[in-house]
Design a protein around this motif. Structure first.
Motif, PDB file in Angstrom:
ATOM      1  N   ILE A  92       0.837  -1.208   0.000  1.00 39.79           N
ATOM      2  CA  ILE A  92       0.000   0.000   0.000  1.00 39.79           C
ATOM      3  C   ILE A  92       0.867   1.251   0.000  1.00 39.79           C
ATOM      4  O   ILE A  92       0.624   2.195  -0.758  1.00 39.79           O
ATOM      5  N   ARG A  93       1.867   1.261   0.831  1.00 40.31           N
ATOM      6  CA  ARG A  93       2.733   2.429   0.957  1.00 40.31           C
ATOM      7  C   ARG A  93       3.551   2.672  -0.309  1.00 40.31           C
ATOM      8  O   ARG A  93       3.735   3.833  -0.720  1.00 40.31           O
ATOM      9  N   GLU A  94       4.046   1.631  -0.944  1.00 44.00           N
ATOM     10  CA  GLU A  94       5.001   1.794  -2.033  1.00 44.00           C
ATOM     11  C   GLU A  94       4.368   1.881  -3.414  1.00 44.00           C
ATOM     12  O   GLU A  94       5.039   2.277  -4.365  1.00 44.00           O
ATOM     13  N   MET A  95       3.091   1.526  -3.567  1.00 42.98           N
ATOM     14  CA  MET A  95       2.477   1.626  -4.885  1.00 42.98           C
ATOM     15  C   MET A  95       2.268   3.090  -5.236  1.00 42.98           C
ATOM     16  O   MET A  95       2.084   3.934  -4.342  1.00 42.98           O
ATOM     17  N   ALA A 101      -9.539   3.751   1.878  1.00 42.44           N
ATOM     18  CA  ALA A 101     -10.370   2.763   2.562  1.00 42.44           C
ATOM     19  C   ALA A 101     -11.801   3.271   2.612  1.00 42.44           C
ATOM     20  O   ALA A 101     -12.045   4.409   3.017  1.00 42.44           O
ATOM     21  N   GLN A 102     -12.742   2.438   2.191  1.00 43.91           N
ATOM     22  CA  GLN A 102     -14.178   2.749   2.272  1.00 43.91           C
ATOM     23  C   GLN A 102     -14.749   1.879   3.383  1.00 43.91           C
ATOM     24  O   GLN A 102     -14.928   0.682   3.216  1.00 43.91           O
ATOM     25  N   VAL A 103     -15.056   2.483   4.531  1.00 39.32           N
ATOM     26  CA  VAL A 103     -15.311   1.712   5.743  1.00 39.32           C
ATOM     27  C   VAL A 103     -16.781   1.746   6.158  1.00 39.32           C
ATOM     28  O   VAL A 103     -17.357   2.811   6.354  1.00 39.32           O
ATOM     29  N   HIS A 104     -17.346   0.563   6.298  1.00 37.99           N
ATOM     30  CA  HIS A 104     -18.698   0.425   6.845  1.00 37.99           C
ATOM     31  C   HIS A 104     -18.660  -0.634   7.943  1.00 37.99           C
ATOM     32  O   HIS A 104     -17.719  -1.425   8.030  1.00 37.99           O
ATOM     33  N   GLY A 105     -19.677  -0.640   8.794  1.00 38.10           N
ATOM     34  CA  GLY A 105     -19.721  -1.652   9.853  1.00 38.10           C
ATOM     35  C   GLY A 105     -18.620  -1.430  10.866  1.00 38.10           C
ATOM     36  O   GLY A 105     -18.580  -0.390  11.533  1.00 38.10           O
ATOM     37  N   VAL A 106     -17.733  -2.388  10.979  1.00 38.49           N
ATOM     38  CA  VAL A 106     -16.623  -2.260  11.920  1.00 38.49           C
ATOM     39  C   VAL A 106     -15.293  -2.551  11.233  1.00 38.49           C
ATOM     40  O   VAL A 106     -15.232  -3.286  10.250  1.00 38.49           O
ATOM     41  N   ALA A 117      -3.408   2.234   7.461  1.00 41.90           N
ATOM     42  CA  ALA A 117      -2.312   2.135   6.503  1.00 41.90           C
ATOM     43  C   ALA A 117      -2.667   2.734   5.155  1.00 41.90           C
ATOM     44  O   ALA A 117      -1.778   3.143   4.400  1.00 41.90           O
ATOM     45  N   CYS A 118      -3.969   2.771   4.827  1.00 39.21           N
ATOM     46  CA  CYS A 118      -4.387   3.386   3.572  1.00 39.21           C
ATOM     47  C   CYS A 118      -4.086   4.886   3.609  1.00 39.21           C
ATOM     48  O   CYS A 118      -4.039   5.499   4.667  1.00 39.21           O
ATOM     49  N   ASP A 119      -3.901   5.466   2.440  1.00 36.88           N
ATOM     50  CA  ASP A 119      -3.539   6.875   2.370  1.00 36.88           C
ATOM     51  C   ASP A 119      -4.676   7.785   2.816  1.00 36.88           C
ATOM     52  O   ASP A 119      -4.436   8.838   3.424  1.00 36.88           O
ATOM     53  N   LEU A 120      -5.902   7.394   2.519  1.00 34.29           N
ATOM     54  CA  LEU A 120      -7.086   8.159   2.892  1.00 34.29           C
ATOM     55  C   LEU A 120      -8.170   7.185   3.327  1.00 34.29           C
ATOM     56  O   LEU A 120      -8.082   5.986   3.046  1.00 34.29           O
ATOM     57  N   ALA A 121      -9.203   7.695   4.003  1.00 31.23           N
ATOM     58  CA  ALA A 121     -10.302   6.832   4.425  1.00 31.23           C
ATOM     59  C   ALA A 121     -11.600   7.626   4.494  1.00 31.23           C
ATOM     60  O   ALA A 121     -11.620   8.768   4.963  1.00 31.23           O
ATOM     61  N   VAL A 122     -12.669   6.989   4.018  1.00 27.77           N
ATOM     62  CA  VAL A 122     -14.021   7.541   4.120  1.00 27.77           C
ATOM     63  C   VAL A 122     -14.852   6.529   4.897  1.00 27.77           C
ATOM     64  O   VAL A 122     -14.794   5.327   4.604  1.00 27.77           O
ATOM     65  N   ALA A 123     -15.607   6.988   5.879  1.00 25.67           N
ATOM     66  CA  ALA A 123     -16.357   6.073   6.734  1.00 25.67           C
ATOM     67  C   ALA A 123     -17.828   6.449   6.797  1.00 25.67           C
ATOM     68  O   ALA A 123     -18.194   7.630   6.714  1.00 25.67           O
TER      69      ALA A 123
END
Length: 258
Positions: A92-95, A101-106, A117-123
């Protein structure tokens, strides 16, 4: 690309990776992590998309490592599991493409680590985050690495020492995620963020992502010296020259990725 534990699709310069073990709460087994690392490396090398979204199939994003593998495995087996996870985080870091990250639930334990670890995240507003290993005698030492680089030290330790859930609204305040939206708007909001990034020069984004992480732990003026070298070289690329010309000519740039 055919995988047993992942689904992958591409749309408008965005690649969508779905963790596909809903019956196991998208547990990050060694086999799934091997597939995920392989897929991330292929996406990074082929450069057919400019942004990558990671999400989960089913009711939750990911419950973390497959504890049956940890419980049943010998010391070397468990070490290989965590080393495989290390490889995924490194991919993830080197690509060159940003990963959202698209986060739902838990998202718990290594699932929370994946988000961090993902560069960005939406929850989604009802998403929950936790590092609950302490409750079963297995402290979330590896998730702590990226968690502590996202949120403040005391909040990270609170999550690690209590194992309690952090709601999405707090995850936004403390920096674990970038945006929180109603559950019904999660996919659209993530796609919109991905599309915004995907419009930019892929070579510039790749240069920027790499430089951002390299300068983070440098002393201020060491970082500025490094950044000065990077931006000077960046200015000589085809995309930078095209972007500047397009700005001056008041038109949309045509990126070549070089």
């Amino acid at each position: 690309m055919n995988y047993q534990y992942l689904l992958y699709s591409e749309k408008e310069k965005t690649g969508y990776i779905s963790l596909n073990r809903p019956e196991k709460r998208n547990a990050l087994s060694r086999a799934l992590l091997e597939e995920l690392t392989d897929l991330l490396n292929k996406i990074g090398a082929e450069k057919r998309v400019n942004v990558v979204v990671v999400k989960g199939i089913g009711k939750i994003f990911s419950a973390g490592h497959d504890l049956k593998e940890v419980s049943d495995g010998g010391p070397q087996d468990v070490l290989q599991l965590f080393q495989t996870c290390f490889g995924t985080m490194r991919a993830i870091r080197e690509m060159p493409q940003p990963v959202i990250a698209q986060v739902h639930g838990v998202a718990t334990a290594a699932g929370c680590q994946l988000v961090a670890a993902c560069d960005l995240a939406v929850a989604a507003e009802d998403a929950l985050f936790a590092t609950p290993g302490v409750k079963i005698g297995l402290f979330c030492t590896t998730p702590a690495v990226f968690l502590s680089r996202n949120v403040g030290r005391k909040k990270a330790l609170e999550m690690l020492l209590t194992g309690e859930f952090m709601p999405a609204k707090d995850a936004l305040v403390y920096g674990l995620v970038n945006r929180v939206v109603p559950p019904g708007e999660l996919e659209e909001a993530t796609q919109k963020l991905a599309a915004t990034i995907a419009r930019h020069s892929p070579s510039a984004v790749a240069v920027g992502k790499r430089a951002f992480y390299r300068q983070l732990n440098m002393e201020d003026f060491q970082a500025l010296n490094y950044a000065t070298e990077v931006i000077s070289l960046n200015s000589t690329t085809e995309d930078a020259r095209e972007g500047i010309r397009a700005f001056l000519e008041k038109r949309e740039p045509e990126w070549t990725g070089r």
